[in-house]
Scaffold this active site. Structure first.
Site, short mmCIF file in Angstrom:
data_model
loop_
_atom_site.label_atom_id
_atom_site.label_comp_id
_atom_site.label_asym_id
_atom_site.label_seq_id
_atom_site.Cartn_x
_atom_site.Cartn_y
_atom_site.Cartn_z
N VAL A 60 0.77 -1.08 0.07
CA VAL A 60 -0.03 0.00 -0.15
C VAL A 60 0.65 1.38 -0.04
O VAL A 60 0.44 2.34 -0.49
CB VAL A 60 -0.96 -0.05 1.12
CG1 VAL A 60 0.04 0.50 2.50
CG2 VAL A 60 -2.25 0.95 1.24
N TYR A 61 2.14 1.36 0.33
CA TYR A 61 2.92 2.50 0.42
C TYR A 61 3.18 3.06 -0.95
O TYR A 61 3.66 2.44 -1.77
CB TYR A 61 4.34 2.27 0.93
CG TYR A 61 4.27 1.64 2.38
CD1 TYR A 61 3.37 1.88 3.32
CD2 TYR A 61 5.77 0.95 2.76
CE1 TYR A 61 3.40 1.33 4.50
CE2 TYR A 61 5.74 0.64 4.26
CZ TYR A 61 4.79 0.83 5.19
OH TYR A 61 4.51 0.28 6.47
#
Length: 350
Positions: A60-61
């Site tokens: 998700v980063y």
């Protein structure tokens, strides 16, 4: 660089880990940092030179960009690196584009492997609790992925004590691969993890990886009472992690950190990280930085030794009141407490 065993596994990891949430800077992650490939290569080189070969990221980063940058940089020396990533958060708009279902986890692992440019992940962590998916489904899928050689160890992050204990019980009963670690938020400013998660880790043989060890920059020494923090920092900003419930107490902690740091000729951030490395059960502290200077400062924390008096001062200024049943056990069960109990209760027994 000191290495510690990761829980009850055979894997040894350095006491510092490079966190890569700053890599990419896409969308809301621009509030954290915007480290590009060139800067990421420099940061990873600095870490390897210091003996830090453990790198933590997540799908998700920056919507996968962090993994892509990590993959591009580490690909030529993959065998030198212990690589960790995570999955659970939304990676699309569809109803099955998040969570810990078998459907999603298999897709998530395959996508992370592509972005990272590798055929295996050393530590694969479930990033958050999923109350809609049976734990048996999640754990059996992780077990299958280990047996397929796509991941080597599994860990959890941001679980409550009962959730983690339930998962360990299912793995034990079904013969699934067991979590070897938990990645948690734990700082002088937020010692909630000491109530359940730290004693659980000691009792069950889990390694503890600490994220955001200086509380999003709040414990860096750059935030002082009646002074605005540096421009661009995320402490006390719209990022909102970690929440601050008592600003006066926060600044009391910072005052002691700065004073101890001045006595050693180091930053408050180094003192905050060194305190964590002295805590029971902590295996590795995840450090991240926007700049080379911040990273070099954080790396130096591994060599800082705090005295018993300094640790006692930090304990006194940051201690949180016991909640039930812990206060009752401190009063009435002190004759029969184990090492996991004492990790929390020892300071209250005097």
């Amino acid at each position: 660089m000191e290495h510690r065993q990761l829980g009850a596994s055979g894997l040894r990891v350095p006491v510092l880990t490079l966190g890569t949430m700053t890599f990419g800077g896409r969308d809301r992650f621009s509030l954290v940092g915007n480290t590009d490939v060139t800067a990421a290569r420099r940061h990873i080189d600095m870490c390897l030179d210091a003996g830090v070969n453990f790198i933590d990221t997540a799908d998700v980063y920056s919507d996968g960009l962090s993994e892509e940058i990590v993959g591009e940089v580490v690909s030529p020396r993959r065998d030198e690196i212990i690589l960790a990533t995570k999955a659970r958060m939304p990676m699309g708009e569809g109803p099955n584009d998040a969570g810990l279902s078998r459907h999603y986890l298999i897709r998530a692992v395959e996508a992370s492997l592509r972005r990272l440019g590798t055929d295996y992940i050393d530590l694969y962590q479930v990033h958050e609790w999923d109350g809609h998916t049976p734990l048996e489904e999640t754990l059996s899928t992780l077990d299958t992925l280990v047996r397929a050689g796509k991941i080597r160890y599994v860990g959890a992050s941001n679980y409550a004590g009962w959730q983690l204990m339930k998962a360990l019980g299912i793995s034990e009963r079904r013969g699934y691969e067991r979590f070897v670690s938990q990645q948690i938020h734990y700082t002088l400013q937020a010692r909630d993890a000491e109530l359940e998660l730290v004693p659980l880790a000691l009792d069950q043989g889990l390694g503890i990886l600490v994220w955001s060890p200086i509380a999003g920059g709040l414990l860096s020494g750059k935030f002082r009472r009646d002074e605005k923090g540096p421009e661009g920092s995320r402490g006390l900003s719209e990022w909102g992690e970690p929440p601050v419930h008592d600003e006066d107490k926060l600044y009391d902690i910072i005052d002691v950190l700065v004073e101890i740091g001045d006595g050693h000729g180091v930053s408050a951030a180094q003192v905050a990280i060194a305190w964590l490395l002295s805590r029971p059960g902590v295996t590795s502290v995840i450090i991240g930085a926007r700049t080379d200077e911040q990273l070099a400062d954080n790396l130096a924390a591994a060599g800082l030794q705090l005295s018993e008096d300094e640790i006692a001062r930090l304990e006194a200024v940051s201690r949180t009141p016991l909640i039930y049943p812990h206060w009752h056990q401190a009063r009435t069960a002190s004759d029969r407490l184990g090492s996991a109990d004492l990790a929390l209760l020892q300071p209250f027994l005097a």
